[in-house]
Scaffold this motif. Structure first.
Motif, mmCIF file in Angstrom:
data_model
loop_
_atom_site.group_PDB
_atom_site.id
_atom_site.type_symbol
_atom_site.label_atom_id
_atom_site.label_comp_id
_atom_site.label_asym_id
_atom_site.label_seq_id
_atom_site.Cartn_x
_atom_site.Cartn_y
_atom_site.Cartn_z
ATOM 1 N N ALA A 18 0.824 -1.217 0.000
ATOM 2 C CA ALA A 18 0.000 0.000 0.000
ATOM 3 C C ALA A 18 0.854 1.261 0.000
ATOM 4 O O ALA A 18 0.435 2.306 -0.506
ATOM 5 C CB ALA A 18 -0.925 -0.012 1.211
ATOM 6 N N THR A 19 2.063 1.164 0.555
ATOM 7 C CA THR A 19 2.931 2.341 0.605
ATOM 8 C C THR A 19 3.791 2.483 -0.640
ATOM 9 O O THR A 19 4.613 3.396 -0.724
ATOM 10 C CB THR A 19 3.851 2.282 1.846
ATOM 11 N N GLY A 20 3.654 1.554 -1.597
ATOM 12 C CA GLY A 20 4.401 1.655 -2.844
ATOM 13 C C GLY A 20 5.694 0.872 -2.888
ATOM 14 O O GLY A 20 6.441 0.970 -3.851
ATOM 15 N N LYS A 21 5.966 0.083 -1.853
ATOM 16 C CA LYS A 21 7.173 -0.753 -1.874
ATOM 17 C C LYS A 21 6.907 -1.989 -2.728
ATOM 18 O O LYS A 21 5.756 -2.381 -2.939
ATOM 19 C CB LYS A 21 7.554 -1.185 -0.462
ATOM 20 N N LEU A 46 14.659 -18.069 4.065
ATOM 21 C CA LEU A 46 14.215 -17.997 2.666
ATOM 22 C C LEU A 46 12.694 -18.011 2.538
ATOM 23 O O LEU A 46 12.163 -17.609 1.508
ATOM 24 C CB LEU A 46 14.804 -19.171 1.870
ATOM 25 N N ARG A 47 11.998 -18.498 3.577
ATOM 26 C CA ARG A 47 10.531 -18.518 3.536
ATOM 27 C C ARG A 47 9.934 -17.117 3.549
ATOM 28 O O ARG A 47 8.901 -16.861 2.942
ATOM 29 C CB ARG A 47 9.981 -19.248 4.766
ATOM 30 N N LYS A 48 10.582 -16.224 4.276
ATOM 31 C CA LYS A 48 10.012 -14.896 4.492
ATOM 32 C C LYS A 48 10.164 -14.024 3.254
ATOM 33 O O LYS A 48 11.182 -14.077 2.563
ATOM 34 C CB LYS A 48 10.724 -14.226 5.667
ATOM 35 N N ALA A 49 9.160 -13.227 2.987
ATOM 36 C CA ALA A 49 9.229 -12.279 1.869
ATOM 37 C C ALA A 49 10.113 -11.100 2.267
ATOM 38 O O ALA A 49 10.345 -10.846 3.447
ATOM 39 C CB ALA A 49 7.835 -11.789 1.515
ATOM 40 N N THR A 50 10.605 -10.407 1.278
ATOM 41 C CA THR A 50 11.421 -9.232 1.530
ATOM 42 C C THR A 50 11.076 -8.176 0.484
ATOM 43 O O THR A 50 10.212 -8.409 -0.369
ATOM 44 C CB THR A 50 12.927 -9.592 1.499
ATOM 45 N N PHE A 51 11.724 -7.042 0.550
ATOM 46 C CA PHE A 51 11.451 -5.968 -0.396
ATOM 47 C C PHE A 51 12.537 -5.903 -1.455
ATOM 48 O O PHE A 51 13.692 -6.234 -1.198
ATOM 49 C CB PHE A 51 11.363 -4.623 0.342
ATOM 50 N N ALA A 52 12.152 -5.479 -2.645
ATOM 51 C CA ALA A 52 13.118 -5.329 -3.732
ATOM 52 C C ALA A 52 14.062 -4.175 -3.416
ATOM 53 O O ALA A 52 13.686 -3.219 -2.734
ATOM 54 C CB ALA A 52 12.387 -5.072 -5.045
ATOM 55 N N ASP A 53 15.271 -4.269 -3.928
ATOM 56 C CA ASP A 53 16.267 -3.229 -3.724
ATOM 57 C C ASP A 53 15.842 -1.955 -4.448
ATOM 58 O O ASP A 53 15.194 -2.006 -5.500
ATOM 59 C CB ASP A 53 17.613 -3.715 -4.255
ATOM 60 N N GLN A 54 16.208 -0.815 -3.879
ATOM 61 C CA GLN A 54 15.813 0.477 -4.458
ATOM 62 C C GLN A 54 16.319 0.661 -5.884
ATOM 63 O O GLN A 54 15.703 1.371 -6.664
ATOM 64 C CB GLN A 54 16.329 1.620 -3.573
ATOM 65 N N THR A 55 17.420 0.010 -6.249
ATOM 66 C CA THR A 55 17.942 0.147 -7.606
ATOM 67 C C THR A 55 17.068 -0.553 -8.636
ATOM 68 O O THR A 55 17.153 -0.261 -9.827
ATOM 69 C CB THR A 55 19.370 -0.423 -7.693
ATOM 70 N N LEU A 62 7.655 -0.108 -13.784
ATOM 71 C CA LEU A 62 7.336 0.044 -15.206
ATOM 72 C C LEU A 62 6.707 -1.226 -15.770
ATOM 73 O O LEU A 62 5.861 -1.176 -16.668
ATOM 74 C CB LEU A 62 8.603 0.368 -16.002
ATOM 75 N N LEU A 63 7.114 -2.387 -15.232
ATOM 76 C CA LEU A 63 6.562 -3.659 -15.689
ATOM 77 C C LEU A 63 5.159 -3.902 -15.139
ATOM 78 O O LEU A 63 4.408 -4.707 -15.696
ATOM 79 C CB LEU A 63 7.485 -4.815 -15.271
ATOM 80 N N LEU A 64 4.810 -3.226 -14.048
ATOM 81 C CA LEU A 64 3.499 -3.393 -13.406
ATOM 82 C C LEU A 64 2.768 -2.053 -13.406
ATOM 83 O O LEU A 64 2.633 -1.418 -12.354
ATOM 84 C CB LEU A 64 3.672 -3.892 -11.968
ATOM 85 N N PRO A 65 2.294 -1.594 -14.558
ATOM 86 C CA PRO A 65 1.781 -0.220 -14.641
ATOM 87 C C PRO A 65 0.509 0.038 -13.838
ATOM 88 O O PRO A 65 0.263 1.166 -13.444
ATOM 89 C CB PRO A 65 1.527 -0.038 -16.134
ATOM 90 N N TYR A 66 -0.325 -0.973 -13.592
ATOM 91 C CA TYR A 66 -1.615 -0.729 -12.936
ATOM 92 C C TYR A 66 -1.677 -1.271 -11.515
ATOM 93 O O TYR A 66 -2.743 -1.462 -10.967
ATOM 94 C CB TYR A 66 -2.741 -1.314 -13.774
ATOM 95 N N LYS A 67 -0.531 -1.546 -10.907
ATOM 96 C CA LYS A 67 -0.518 -2.075 -9.537
ATOM 97 C C LYS A 67 -0.216 -0.979 -8.552
ATOM 98 O O LYS A 67 0.451 -0.041 -8.823
ATOM 99 C CB LYS A 67 0.530 -3.190 -9.413
#
Length: 67
Positions: A18-21, A46-55, A62-67
Motif C-alpha cells: 500500500a505504501t508503494g514498496k 528464505l521462507r520470508k518475503a522481503t522488499f526489492a532493492d531500491q535500484t 514500469l513492468l506493473l503499470p496498474y498495480k
C-alpha cells in the motif's frame, strides 16, 4: 493513449504494498533443501518475503503499470 500491458513474468514474482514498496520472494529455495544442501536456519530465512532493492524498484514499477 492505449492501455499498457502488464509484464506477465513480473506479476507472478512481485507484489506492490500500500505504501508503494515492491515485495518479492527469496531465491534459492527450489532444490537441495535437505542433506548437504542448506541449513534449517537458512531455509527458514528464505521462507520470508522481503522488499526489492531500491535500484530495481523503478524497473519493476514500469513492468506493473496498474498495480
Amino acid at each position: 493513449m492505449p492501455k499498457l500491458k502488464t509484464h506477465s513474468g513480473a506479476k507472478k514474482r512481485f507484489k506492490m504494498t500500500a505504501t508503494g514498496k515492491v515485495k518479492r520472494a527469496h531465491a534459492n529455495k527450489r532444490h537441495l533443501l535437505n542433506g548437504h544442501g542448506k541449513t534449517p536456519k537458512r531455509k527458514r530465512g528464505l521462507r520470508k518475503a522481503t522488499f526489492a532493492d531500491q535500484t530495481n524498484v523503478k524497473a519493476v514499477k514500469l513492468l506493473l503499470p496498474y498495480k
